[in-house]
Design a protein around this motif. Structure first.
Motif, mmCIF file in Angstrom:
data_model
loop_
_atom_site.group_PDB
_atom_site.id
_atom_site.type_symbol
_atom_site.label_atom_id
_atom_site.label_comp_id
_atom_site.label_asym_id
_atom_site.label_seq_id
_atom_site.Cartn_x
_atom_site.Cartn_y
_atom_site.Cartn_z
ATOM 1 N N UNK A 139 68.699 50.860 15.722
ATOM 2 C CA UNK A 139 67.554 49.956 15.655
ATOM 3 C C UNK A 139 66.613 50.418 14.551
ATOM 4 N N UNK A 140 65.644 49.585 14.237
ATOM 5 C CA UNK A 140 64.575 49.955 13.317
ATOM 6 C C UNK A 140 65.134 50.428 11.970
ATOM 7 N N UNK A 141 66.113 49.711 11.475
ATOM 8 C CA UNK A 141 66.762 50.125 10.243
ATOM 9 C C UNK A 141 68.020 50.899 10.560
ATOM 10 N N UNK A 142 67.936 52.225 10.558
ATOM 11 C CA UNK A 142 69.110 53.055 10.832
ATOM 12 C C UNK A 142 68.788 54.155 11.836
ATOM 13 N N UNK A 143 67.875 53.900 12.753
ATOM 14 C CA UNK A 143 67.442 54.956 13.669
ATOM 15 C C UNK A 143 68.045 54.748 15.052
ATOM 16 N N UNK A 144 68.038 55.823 15.829
ATOM 17 C CA UNK A 144 68.530 55.800 17.203
ATOM 18 C C UNK A 144 67.610 56.629 18.089
ATOM 19 N N UNK A 145 67.177 56.075 19.207
ATOM 20 C CA UNK A 145 66.512 56.822 20.279
ATOM 21 C C UNK A 145 67.110 56.325 21.576
ATOM 22 N N UNK A 146 67.815 57.201 22.282
ATOM 23 C CA UNK A 146 68.540 56.796 23.491
ATOM 24 C C UNK A 146 68.033 57.600 24.681
ATOM 25 N N UNK A 147 67.776 56.902 25.775
ATOM 26 C CA UNK A 147 67.357 57.536 27.016
ATOM 27 C C UNK A 147 68.495 57.392 28.027
ATOM 28 N N UNK A 148 69.102 58.518 28.395
ATOM 29 C CA UNK A 148 70.138 58.538 29.419
ATOM 30 C C UNK A 148 69.496 58.898 30.758
ATOM 31 N N UNK A 149 70.022 58.299 31.840
ATOM 32 C CA UNK A 149 69.506 58.627 33.167
ATOM 33 C C UNK A 149 70.638 58.603 34.181
ATOM 34 N N UNK A 150 70.497 59.447 35.200
ATOM 35 C CA UNK A 150 71.481 59.523 36.273
ATOM 36 C C UNK A 150 71.221 58.369 37.235
ATOM 37 N N UNK A 151 72.040 57.326 37.141
ATOM 38 C CA UNK A 151 71.819 56.111 37.929
ATOM 39 C C UNK A 151 72.154 56.313 39.405
ATOM 40 N N UNK A 152 72.757 57.430 39.755
ATOM 41 C CA UNK A 152 72.985 57.726 41.170
ATOM 42 C C UNK A 152 71.700 58.202 41.826
ATOM 43 N N UNK A 153 70.787 58.725 41.017
ATOM 44 C CA UNK A 153 69.515 59.249 41.541
ATOM 45 C C UNK A 153 68.341 58.329 41.258
ATOM 46 N N UNK A 154 68.420 57.539 40.181
ATOM 47 C CA UNK A 154 67.277 56.756 39.728
ATOM 48 C C UNK A 154 67.680 55.316 39.437
ATOM 49 N N UNK A 155 66.835 54.391 39.850
ATOM 50 C CA UNK A 155 67.040 52.970 39.612
ATOM 51 C C UNK A 155 65.948 52.460 38.674
ATOM 52 N N UNK A 156 66.364 51.811 37.594
ATOM 53 C CA UNK A 156 65.405 51.320 36.607
ATOM 54 C C UNK A 156 64.853 49.967 37.051
ATOM 55 N N UNK A 157 63.545 49.798 36.969
ATOM 56 C CA UNK A 157 62.907 48.538 37.357
ATOM 57 C C UNK A 157 62.334 47.797 36.162
ATOM 58 N N UNK A 158 62.119 48.479 35.052
ATOM 59 C CA UNK A 158 61.632 47.844 33.826
ATOM 60 C C UNK A 158 61.991 48.746 32.659
ATOM 61 N N UNK A 159 62.213 48.149 31.476
ATOM 62 C CA UNK A 159 62.541 48.971 30.328
ATOM 63 C C UNK A 159 62.073 48.292 29.057
#
Length: 317
Positions: A104-124
């Protein structure tokens, strides 16, 4: 800005001392949440196949088995921020999911990994802090109930010579965090970022770092600029460390002479912290690679944060 609802032997580590507990009460039930942040840098993926293979394998094992060869206090990682990990078809270990695994943003990367067995995402939310610099953030609730968190992975622009770049990036991220509910008094937020910004103390130790026209920020000042901290005390955080870079970016610097990679929170108390990839593995950083690819590989950092288990946090929907 996009949004939605919804360890091998080479991963060596060095323990660091942490500040005394700041906010969590020893009388209340607590839970430990484990984080890691790492910027292997793009040269590893675009210029050196051996580095790409080893970095990909190292991330898989880091996510699967924890922050260091001895593991984390919580039995493994909960969240990991990885910057410039340029593998679009990467599949994390079973149980892990990601936000922002894309260029994204040209040629950049910022990735957030999360353990979905422990945490549920509600917004991103994903997007650009500034031209060529990206972020990925989410609001997470524990699968079993309890403390909820906003967690952000971010890649700040170079600020050593450009104070306005820092101001632009923090204003953008502050607005994103506000939309996710991170500015509510009861909210808990953790920033995992390559801030490209040193502490004033580190900058003062190298004359030109301190007089180059850029900005130098304590963790408290950084969180204050993001609207997350009002106390004069320093927030819970991994101790700052010289993790950048394999190849010095400026004449007169030595390898790994810059701070900048940080994990910092606005709630809880620190339990432990480790520098990852210390010493740096030969597949990522060597004199040969400096000459051949200009590798700017960063060391990583892991951090265990103690939070009140019964804390109730309102989150954005």
């Amino acid at each position: 800005v996009a949004c939605g609802s919804a360890i091998p032997s080479d991963v060596s580590s060095r323990s660091m001392s942490v500040s005394p507990p700041l906010l969590a009460s020893s009388a209340a039930p607590t839970t430990t949440v484990s984080f890691a942040h790492w910027n292997p840098h793009y040269e590893c993926f675009l210029k050196e196949p051996t580095c790409r293979r080893n970095a990909t394998a190292s991330l898989a094992r880091l996510l699967a088995s924890g922050c260091s060869p001895t593991g984390c206090a919580n039995g493994g990682l909960d969240f990991a921020s990885v910057i410039e990990f340029e593998v679009a078809d990467y599949e994390p270990p079973a149980g892990w999911e990601s936000i922002g695994l894309a260029q994204t943003c040209g040629h950049d990367w910022a990735t957030l990994f999360y353990d979905a067995r422990r945490w549920k995402v509600s917004a991103w939310s994903t997007g650009c802090l500034a031209p060529g610099r990206s972020f990925a953030a989410g609001v997470f609730a524990p699968a079993g109930g309890g403390v909820a968190l906003t967690v952000a992975s971010a890649h700040f622009p170079q600020t050593q010579h450009n104070a306005s770049a820092y101001a632009e990036a923090t204003a953008t991220l502050r607005a994103v965090l506000a939309r996710l509910g991170a500015h509510k008094p009861e909210a808990a937020t953790v920033l995992l970022a390559d801030t490209n910004t040193e502490s004033p103390q580190a900058a003062a130790s190298t004359a030109w770092h301190n007089s180059s026209g850029g900005v130098n920020k304590t963790n408290a000042a950084l969180l204050s600029d993001l609207g997350l901290w009002a106390s004069p005390d320093e927030p819970p955080a991994a101790p700052l460390f010289k993790g950048c870079c394999c190849t010095p970016s400026f004449a007169g610097d030595t390898p790994f002479s810059w701070e900048g990679d940080r994990i910092v929170a606005n709630a809880g108390s620190p339990a432990s912290s480790r520098v990852l990839f210390d010493p740096p593995p030969a597949w990522a950083c060597s004199e040969e690679l400096r000459n051949a690819t200009g590798s700017e590989f960063h060391k990583g950092v892991a951090f265990d944060l103690v939070l009140p288990a019964a804390r109730s946090v309102s989150v954005a929907s």
